[in-house]
Motif scaffolding. Sequence first.
Motif, mmCIF file in Angstrom:
data_model
loop_
_atom_site.group_PDB
_atom_site.id
_atom_site.type_symbol
_atom_site.label_atom_id
_atom_site.label_comp_id
_atom_site.label_asym_id
_atom_site.label_seq_id
_atom_site.Cartn_x
_atom_site.Cartn_y
_atom_site.Cartn_z
ATOM 1 N N ILE A 109 0.455 -0.910 -0.226
ATOM 2 C CA ILE A 109 0.227 -0.086 -0.104
ATOM 3 C C ILE A 109 0.508 0.906 0.046
ATOM 4 N N GLU A 110 0.704 2.038 -1.066
ATOM 5 C CA GLU A 110 1.039 3.546 -1.005
ATOM 6 C C GLU A 110 0.535 3.943 -1.070
ATOM 7 N N PRO A 111 0.517 6.023 -0.144
ATOM 8 C CA PRO A 111 -0.433 6.802 -0.382
ATOM 9 C C PRO A 111 -1.273 6.705 -1.896
ATOM 10 N N SER A 112 -1.003 6.546 -2.738
ATOM 11 C CA SER A 112 -1.576 7.209 -4.177
ATOM 12 C C SER A 112 -2.952 6.104 -4.008
ATOM 13 N N VAL A 113 -2.708 4.608 -2.988
ATOM 14 C CA VAL A 113 -3.950 3.987 -3.466
ATOM 15 C C VAL A 113 -5.142 4.643 -2.277
ATOM 16 N N LEU A 114 -4.647 6.069 -1.531
ATOM 17 C CA LEU A 114 -5.882 6.328 -0.628
ATOM 18 C C LEU A 114 -6.217 7.811 -1.320
ATOM 19 N N ASP A 115 -5.828 8.112 -2.867
ATOM 20 C CA ASP A 115 -5.992 9.094 -3.747
ATOM 21 C C ASP A 115 -7.639 9.311 -3.551
ATOM 22 N N GLU A 116 -8.474 8.424 -3.464
ATOM 23 C CA GLU A 116 -9.474 8.539 -3.267
ATOM 24 C C GLU A 116 -10.590 8.768 -2.220
ATOM 25 N N LEU A 117 -9.682 8.393 -0.971
ATOM 26 C CA LEU A 117 -9.677 8.183 -0.038
ATOM 27 C C LEU A 117 -9.367 10.037 0.901
ATOM 28 N N ILE A 118 -8.267 10.235 0.093
ATOM 29 C CA ILE A 118 -7.706 11.941 0.712
ATOM 30 C C ILE A 118 -8.337 13.065 -0.123
ATOM 31 N N ALA A 119 -8.688 13.927 0.547
ATOM 32 C CA ALA A 119 -9.606 14.956 -0.369
ATOM 33 C C ALA A 119 -8.961 16.717 0.289
ATOM 34 N N GLY A 120 -8.336 17.144 -0.479
ATOM 35 C CA GLY A 120 -8.661 18.709 0.095
ATOM 36 C C GLY A 120 -7.017 18.883 -0.320
ATOM 37 N N GLU A 121 -6.791 20.382 0.265
ATOM 38 C CA GLU A 121 -5.305 21.090 0.067
ATOM 39 C C GLU A 121 -4.174 20.189 0.963
ATOM 40 N N GLU A 122 -4.884 19.227 1.985
ATOM 41 C CA GLU A 122 -3.696 18.766 2.939
ATOM 42 C C GLU A 122 -3.349 17.742 2.264
ATOM 43 N N LYS A 123 -3.609 17.360 1.366
ATOM 44 C CA LYS A 123 -3.194 15.313 0.221
ATOM 45 C C LYS A 123 -2.230 16.066 0.388
ATOM 46 N N ALA A 124 -1.294 16.265 0.081
ATOM 47 C CA ALA A 124 0.088 15.800 -0.792
ATOM 48 C C ALA A 124 0.861 15.332 1.282
ATOM 49 N N ASP A 125 0.454 16.682 2.156
ATOM 50 C CA ASP A 125 1.343 16.438 3.043
ATOM 51 C C ASP A 125 0.587 15.380 4.137
ATOM 52 N N LEU A 126 -0.775 15.382 3.606
ATOM 53 C CA LEU A 126 -1.153 13.397 4.568
ATOM 54 C C LEU A 126 -0.962 13.009 4.148
ATOM 55 N N GLU A 127 -0.562 12.605 2.340
ATOM 56 C CA GLU A 127 0.320 11.186 1.593
ATOM 57 C C GLU A 127 1.018 11.368 2.245
ATOM 58 N N LEU A 128 2.495 12.426 2.278
ATOM 59 C CA LEU A 128 4.005 12.342 2.439
ATOM 60 C C LEU A 128 3.865 10.992 3.914
ATOM 61 N N ARG A 129 2.937 12.133 4.951
ATOM 62 C CA ARG A 129 3.134 11.645 6.289
ATOM 63 C C ARG A 129 2.477 10.543 6.664
ATOM 64 N N VAL A 130 1.420 9.980 5.686
ATOM 65 C CA VAL A 130 0.891 7.884 5.546
ATOM 66 C C VAL A 130 2.335 7.302 5.499
ATOM 67 N N GLY A 131 2.755 7.726 4.025
ATOM 68 C CA GLY A 131 3.691 7.373 3.534
ATOM 69 C C GLY A 131 5.113 6.844 4.240
ATOM 70 N N GLU A 132 4.711 7.603 5.420
ATOM 71 C CA GLU A 132 6.494 7.436 6.208
ATOM 72 C C GLU A 132 6.245 6.846 7.595
#
Length: 185
Positions: A109-132
Motif C-alpha cells: 500500500i502506498e499513499p497513491s492508493v488512498l487518492d480517492e479517500l483523501i480530499a482537500g489541499e492537505e492531501k500532499a502533506d497527508l500522503e507524505l506523512r502516511v507514507g512515512e
Amino acid sequence: MANNRSDEEDIIRLHSFLNGDDGAFSFIYNKYVDELFAYGTGLGFEREVLKDAIQDIFVKFYMSKTQLKGVVHLKYYLFRMLKNRLLDTYKFDVRRNSLEMSSELPFLIEPSVLDELIAGEEKADLELRVGELLQVLTDRQKEAVYLHFIQELAYEEVANLLDMTAPAVRKLISRAIKRMRNENI
C-alpha cells in the motif's frame, strides 16, 4: 467499525440479485470494483492481472448464486474471493516459473492508493506523512491496518483474510499503531 447501514443495503441488493435483478448485480459491481482494485494494488499485482482477477470473481459471483445465500457481509466476501483468486494466480505463475511459492504476499500500500479517500489541499502533506508512517510497518501490519481502518472490515474478517485469529489481528494492529506512534516523524 463496519458500517451496519452499508451492510444492510448490501444484503438487500444481494437478495434482489438472487431474485433475478441484474441491476442489483451492477450496483454491487460498481460499488466495490474500485475498492477491490485498490486492495489488489496493495498486494502488489499488476493492473492487467487485477482487472482479469476482478472480472473472474464477478463472473463466478454471477454464475454461482446458490453459494451466495449464506453471505452476510458482502464486502468481506468479495475481498476474500479476490485474495483467493490472486493467490491462485500467484501460485500458478510461481509454478510456471519454477520458483518457491509462499501463501503470503507483500502488501505494498502506498499513499497513491488512498487518492480517492483523501480530499482537500492537505492531501500532499497527508500522503507524505502516511507514507512515512507505513514505511515502519511490516507488510502484514500494513495489510491489517488497511483492511481494518480503510476498508472498515471487522477484526474477525481481517483475521480470516490473513489466516490469523481475531485476537492475533488485534495484537498485530495494536503493535502497528504503537510502532507508528513511537516514530518521531
